[in-house]
Design a protein around this motif. Structure first.
Motif, PDB file in Angstrom:
ATOM      1  N   GLN A   1       0.773  -1.371   0.412  1.00  0.00           N
ATOM      2  CA  GLN A   1      -0.044  -0.027  -0.080  1.00  0.00           C
ATOM      3  C   GLN A   1       0.738   1.490  -0.187  1.00  0.00           C
ATOM      4  O   GLN A   1       0.199   2.298  -0.226  1.00  0.00           O
ATOM      5  N   ASN A   2       2.131   1.108   0.675  1.00  0.00           N
ATOM      6  CA  ASN A   2       2.921   2.472   0.972  1.00  0.00           C
ATOM      7  C   ASN A   2       3.567   2.716  -0.807  1.00  0.00           C
ATOM      8  O   ASN A   2       3.831   4.015  -1.167  1.00  0.00           O
ATOM      9  N   ASP A   3       3.924   1.571  -1.422  1.00  0.00           N
ATOM     10  CA  ASP A   3       4.466   1.691  -2.830  1.00  0.00           C
ATOM     11  C   ASP A   3       3.311   2.284  -3.384  1.00  0.00           C
ATOM     12  O   ASP A   3       3.483   3.156  -4.535  1.00  0.00           O
ATOM     13  N   LEU A   4       2.155   1.909  -3.584  1.00  0.00           N
ATOM     14  CA  LEU A   4       1.080   2.508  -4.549  1.00  0.00           C
ATOM     15  C   LEU A   4       0.967   3.802  -4.068  1.00  0.00           C
ATOM     16  O   LEU A   4       0.587   4.881  -4.778  1.00  0.00           O
ATOM     17  N   TYR A   5       0.570   4.066  -2.487  1.00  0.00           N
ATOM     18  CA  TYR A   5      -0.444   5.205  -2.460  1.00  0.00           C
ATOM     19  C   TYR A   5      -0.408   6.148  -1.151  1.00  0.00           C
ATOM     20  O   TYR A   5      -0.547   7.044  -1.104  1.00  0.00           O
ATOM     21  N   GLY A   6       1.346   5.823  -0.715  1.00  0.00           N
ATOM     22  CA  GLY A   6       2.337   6.606  -0.409  1.00  0.00           C
ATOM     23  C   GLY A   6       1.644   6.727   1.197  1.00  0.00           C
ATOM     24  O   GLY A   6       0.822   5.905   1.793  1.00  0.00           O
ATOM     25  N   PRO A   7       2.809   7.866   2.182  1.00  0.00           N
ATOM     26  CA  PRO A   7       2.613   7.169   3.672  1.00  0.00           C
ATOM     27  C   PRO A   7       1.776   7.652   4.346  1.00  0.00           C
ATOM     28  O   PRO A   7       1.321   7.839   5.277  1.00  0.00           O
ATOM     29  N   GLN A   8       0.965   9.051   3.333  1.00  0.00           N
ATOM     30  CA  GLN A   8      -0.070   9.396   4.497  1.00  0.00           C
ATOM     31  C   GLN A   8      -1.562   8.349   4.737  1.00  0.00           C
ATOM     32  O   GLN A   8      -2.108   8.452   5.712  1.00  0.00           O
ATOM     33  N   ALA A   9      -1.420   7.827   3.710  1.00  0.00           N
ATOM     34  CA  ALA A   9      -2.172   6.576   4.012  1.00  0.00           C
ATOM     35  C   ALA A   9      -2.311   5.380   4.710  1.00  0.00           C
ATOM     36  O   ALA A   9      -2.984   5.052   4.898  1.00  0.00           O
ATOM     37  N   VAL A  10      -0.658   4.730   4.917  1.00  0.00           N
ATOM     38  CA  VAL A  10      -0.830   3.528   5.717  1.00  0.00           C
ATOM     39  C   VAL A  10       0.110   4.055   7.033  1.00  0.00           C
ATOM     40  O   VAL A  10      -0.397   3.100   7.650  1.00  0.00           O
TER      41      VAL A  10
END
Length: 348
Positions: free
Chosen positions: A67-76
């Motif tokens: 998820q971090n690879d796809l959506y970045g840190p704010q989401a994860v």
């Protein structure tokens, strides 16, 4: 519903902080009823921790990585922070035979949190997370993880403007990486060292490390379960491009950036965006303004789907290099695109 029914006990697990409760719900939601009951009992009574419950934390970690690879840190990041708190709480009461495995997963979560803080430009928090990750990796006796965390500490130090400290961490990472049979990890340690050397103006050392990275990469292709699973020819070439740019070798930087984009997979959104920025630097050095504006735009589009303050800053910095050509149509179009995606540019 189960989380609310056991709220008091769960708050004790998280030290009175309610932020971890959604993470518990997310972990339980992916399990069947029997496993949900097993994990729930462990969370309420940590002394019941077993291999199966640790496996669920590991599964959640793997999901967070993707998820971090796809959506970045704010989401994860909130989910990873909660998972880290769970692992830390279970360590206090886990039997000795399970502690190396728990220390490993805690280290992995801490280093992932560190990377996310780094992406959000919370550098002090990133450093603290990396140090926690290094300590847990040593407690686990996990040499591969120690090397990876040292790579991240080096990259952070260099990024913050302390390349000599970055070299210190990189040299330590190289030593640990050479002690294990993981070519991808050895290659990654070498490119991190190359980045630190290039940032301090040590051209010969940087070039030697880049060549060593290529050699190790040949041995590492096909390595199973590497902690540097994300590394490969594309990322290595991206680092080479960055180093060549820092060393004033624009033509070599351009060639490496083009090659890296051909090899970095679509799933690695930020890495592709960074490679586009590498290519932009090379185009600007060659006064190829139309091409530079185009690839900065490509990076901006990718950054919109993978929010990262650090990536946004990098893209804005590349745009700033186009200031002498701010009135050119291609640059004005780039400003409009960046504005549409909520990224800063010179006009903002």
């Amino acid at each position: 519903m189960w989380v609310e029914m056991n709220r008091r006990e769960l708050l004790q697990l998280f030290g009175g902080v309610a932020g971890g409760l959604p993470a518990v719900a997310a972990i339980l939601a992916g399990l069947d009823s029997n496993e949900r009951q097993r994990v729930g009992e462990v969370l309420i009574r940590p002394e019941r921790v077993d291999d199966a419950s640790i496996a669920h934390i590991e599964d959640a970690l793997n999901i967070a990585l993707k998820q971090n690879d796809l959506y970045g840190p704010q989401a994860v990041l909130p989910m990873v922070t909660a998972q880290q708190a769970i692992a830390r709480a279970l360590l206090a009461q886990a039997p000795e035979r399970l502690k190396p495995r728990l220390f490993t997963v805690h280290s992995q979560l801490a280093q992932l949190a560190g990377w996310m803080h780094f992406d959000l430009r919370a550098f002090d928090l990133a450093n603290a997370s990396y140090e926690a990750a290094r300590e847990s990796a040593h407690e686990a006796g996990n040499d591969e993880l120690v090397a990876l965390v040292l790579c991240n500490l080096s990259y952070l130090s260099t990024w913050r403007g302390s390349p000599r400290t970055g070299i210190d961490h990189a040299v330590a990472a190289q030593v640990w990486a050479r002690s294990v049979d993981d070519g991808l990890l050895r290659s990654y340690a070498e490119v991190i060292a190359a980045f630190a050397y290039a940032s301090s103006g040590r051209a010969n050392a940087s070039l030697a490390a880049l060549d060593a990275a290529d050699d190790a990469l040949v041995d590492g292709i096909g390595t199973e379960a590497s902690v540097a699973y994300f590394h490969g020819p594309g990322l290595s070439l991206s680092f080479r491009s960055d180093c060549m740019y820092r060393l004033g070798r624009a033509a070599d930087a351009h060639q490496a950036a083009v090659s890296s984009l051909e090899l970095i997979g679509e799933g690695y959104t930020r890495n592709r965006a960074m490679a586009y920025v590498d290519l932009a630097h090379a185009h600007i050095e060659g006064r190829e303004i139309d091409e530079a504006a185009q690839v900065i735009g490509e990076a901006a589009v990718l950054a919109a789907s993978c929010r990262s303050d650090r990536l946004s800053e990098i893209i804005a910095g590349a745009r700033a290099e186009l200031t002498p050509w701010a009135d050119a149509l291609c640059v004005r179009d780039l400003d409009d695109l960046m504005n549409d995606y909520g990224l800063s540019n010179s006009r903002m």
